[in-house]
Scaffold this motif. Structure first.
Motif, mmCIF file in Angstrom:
data_model
loop_
_atom_site.group_PDB
_atom_site.id
_atom_site.type_symbol
_atom_site.label_atom_id
_atom_site.label_comp_id
_atom_site.label_asym_id
_atom_site.label_seq_id
_atom_site.Cartn_x
_atom_site.Cartn_y
_atom_site.Cartn_z
ATOM 1 N N PRO A 56 1.006 -1.515 -0.032
ATOM 2 C CA PRO A 56 0.167 0.147 -0.358
ATOM 3 C C PRO A 56 0.617 1.028 -0.130
ATOM 4 N N SER A 57 0.202 2.481 0.204
ATOM 5 C CA SER A 57 1.011 3.515 -0.298
ATOM 6 C C SER A 57 -0.294 4.659 -0.119
ATOM 7 N N ILE A 58 0.575 5.854 -0.277
ATOM 8 C CA ILE A 58 -0.574 7.096 0.750
ATOM 9 C C ILE A 58 -0.111 8.218 -0.026
ATOM 10 N N ILE A 59 -0.897 8.701 -0.878
ATOM 11 C CA ILE A 59 -0.254 9.780 -1.127
ATOM 12 C C ILE A 59 -1.748 11.144 -1.565
ATOM 13 N N THR A 60 -0.829 12.128 -0.702
ATOM 14 C CA THR A 60 -1.612 13.482 -1.054
ATOM 15 C C THR A 60 -1.300 14.701 -1.804
ATOM 16 N N ILE A 61 -2.770 15.192 -2.192
ATOM 17 C CA ILE A 61 -2.526 16.289 -3.541
ATOM 18 C C ILE A 61 -2.278 17.711 -2.107
ATOM 19 N N SER A 62 -1.153 18.327 -2.771
ATOM 20 C CA SER A 62 -0.799 19.648 -2.079
ATOM 21 C C SER A 62 -1.342 20.794 -3.076
ATOM 22 N N SER A 63 -0.750 21.555 -2.673
ATOM 23 C CA SER A 63 -0.436 22.680 -3.741
ATOM 24 C C SER A 63 0.903 23.493 -3.789
ATOM 25 N N ILE A 64 0.845 24.372 -5.036
ATOM 26 C CA ILE A 64 1.969 25.265 -5.234
ATOM 27 C C ILE A 64 1.970 26.087 -3.898
ATOM 28 N N SER A 65 0.593 25.954 -3.116
ATOM 29 C CA SER A 65 0.127 27.360 -2.558
ATOM 30 C C SER A 65 0.380 27.103 -0.637
ATOM 31 N N ALA A 66 1.098 25.587 -0.900
ATOM 32 C CA ALA A 66 2.012 25.137 0.219
ATOM 33 C C ALA A 66 3.613 26.510 0.061
ATOM 34 N N PHE A 67 4.119 26.631 -1.285
ATOM 35 C CA PHE A 67 5.215 27.628 -0.887
ATOM 36 C C PHE A 67 5.339 28.630 -1.173
ATOM 37 N N THR A 68 3.905 28.641 -1.374
ATOM 38 C CA THR A 68 3.650 30.609 -2.427
ATOM 39 C C THR A 68 2.394 31.155 -1.446
ATOM 40 N N GLU A 83 9.053 1.990 8.260
ATOM 41 C CA GLU A 83 9.397 0.812 8.841
ATOM 42 C C GLU A 83 8.070 -0.882 8.129
ATOM 43 N N TYR A 84 6.975 -0.367 8.308
ATOM 44 C CA TYR A 84 6.065 -0.569 7.635
ATOM 45 C C TYR A 84 6.311 -1.044 5.854
ATOM 46 N N ASP A 85 7.255 -0.556 5.235
ATOM 47 C CA ASP A 85 7.165 0.041 3.868
ATOM 48 C C ASP A 85 6.002 0.452 2.842
ATOM 49 N N PHE A 86 5.739 1.092 3.352
ATOM 50 C CA PHE A 86 4.463 2.350 2.610
ATOM 51 C C PHE A 86 5.192 3.245 2.789
ATOM 52 N N PRO A 87 5.191 4.075 1.754
ATOM 53 C CA PRO A 87 5.445 5.010 0.885
ATOM 54 C C PRO A 87 4.263 6.152 0.971
ATOM 55 N N VAL A 88 5.007 7.072 1.176
ATOM 56 C CA VAL A 88 4.219 8.490 1.318
ATOM 57 C C VAL A 88 4.575 9.283 0.274
ATOM 58 N N VAL A 91 -0.719 7.267 -10.106
ATOM 59 C CA VAL A 91 -0.949 6.217 -11.030
ATOM 60 C C VAL A 91 0.743 5.248 -10.717
ATOM 61 N N THR A 92 1.293 6.539 -11.069
ATOM 62 C CA THR A 92 2.924 6.482 -11.318
ATOM 63 C C THR A 92 2.985 6.063 -10.332
ATOM 64 N N LEU A 93 3.414 6.652 -8.647
ATOM 65 C CA LEU A 93 3.494 6.787 -8.246
ATOM 66 C C LEU A 93 2.982 5.385 -6.794
ATOM 67 N N ALA A 94 1.550 5.204 -7.397
ATOM 68 C CA ALA A 94 1.631 4.032 -6.930
ATOM 69 C C ALA A 94 1.368 2.437 -7.264
#
Length: 258
Positions: A142-154, A182-187, A232-235
């Motif tokens: 499994p993996s976790i993908i979070t959609i943020s924004s350029i507003s995170a730094f702008t 430790e669970y090998d779950f990429p984020v 999809v590439t990340l997942a």
């Protein structure tokens, strides 16, 4: 569980329009079973021809009770989750200068954009760990993908609530990446730039002008499918030796230029 799902399962929050819908369609094209959740049901059949590979669950991720119902529905009806895409997000009800912004608007944005994803990730990750320990699913990664924004730094002083919520998601990504290694779950975190969505319809002329004037090295609007392809590439595990990684999908906006 009512039925056995052999496909990998992805949950996309805020998946009925815009970036979320683009992400959902890309996962469907790769034979994932797609669960979307949103506060309101879609007004039309957004998954025509994919009815057997998709499910809509109504959920307000700012509500603890609603999140718990979402998790229980997934456990009962699907029985697994492979990918969580934290995408749901809102802009402040009214753009106000930071010197005039209200606590009500701040709380509204933070609860949906940051608090909701923070605790939804916590709940789903514990379910993922449970599934991993049971060992009933072959090749479960499994993996976790979070959609943020350029507003995170702008800085955008007329919507400070939004910027702070997205900056918080960046730290959330780092925290979960650290804890789940430790669970090998990429984020991962994807930071979209100027994307054509219902949220940006009201500022189209502004960004059309900025793009013409060269604010982006790649001189075009982004499309939701651009974000979907990256997710999809990340997942799919195609970037295996990485976690806590930020992927800039912003037409080069993040590049400092002279």
């Amino acid at each position: 569980m009512d039925e056995e799902i052999d496909q990998k399962v992805v949950l996309v929050t805020g998946g009925t329009q815009g970036i979320g819908l683009g992400i959902a369609h890309e996962f469907l094209s790769k034979n994932y079973y797609v669960i979307i959740c949103a506060r309101h049901e879609p007004k039309e059949n957004i998954f025509e021809n994919y009815e057997k590979s998709s499910m809509f669950i109504q959920c307000d991720i700012s509500s603890s009770e609603s999140r718990e119902n979402l998790i229980e529905t997934i456990k009962k009806n699907i029985g697994r989750i492979d990918v969580l895409v934290n995408n749901a997000g809102v802009a402040p009800p009214e753009r106000k200068d930071i010197l005039e912004a209200s606590e009500e608007d701040f709380e509204y944005v933070i609860k949906i954009n940051l608090q909701g994803p923070y605790f939804l990730t916590q709940q789903l990750v514990n379910f993922m760990i449970e599934l991993r320990l049971k060992g009933n699913i072959e090749n479960y990664h499994p993996s976790i993908i979070t959609i943020s924004s350029i507003s995170a730094f702008t800085s955008s002083t007329s919507r400070g609530e939004y910027c702070i919520s997205k900056a918080g998601l960046s730290m959330m990504t780092k925290l979960y990446a650290d804890r789940l290694a430790e669970y090998d779950f990429p984020v991962y975190e994807i930071q979209p730039g100027i994307i054509k969505t219902p949220m940006t319809n009201g500022v189209k002329s502004k960004y059309d002008k900025l793009i013409r004037e060269g604010i982006l090295p790649i001189k075009r609007w982004g499309d939701p499918k651009d974000i979907g392809k990256a997710a999809v590439t990340l997942a799919e595990g195609l970037i295996p030796y990485a976690t806590g990684q930020v992927l800039n999908l912003d037409g080069g906006f993040h590049i400092r230029r002279l």
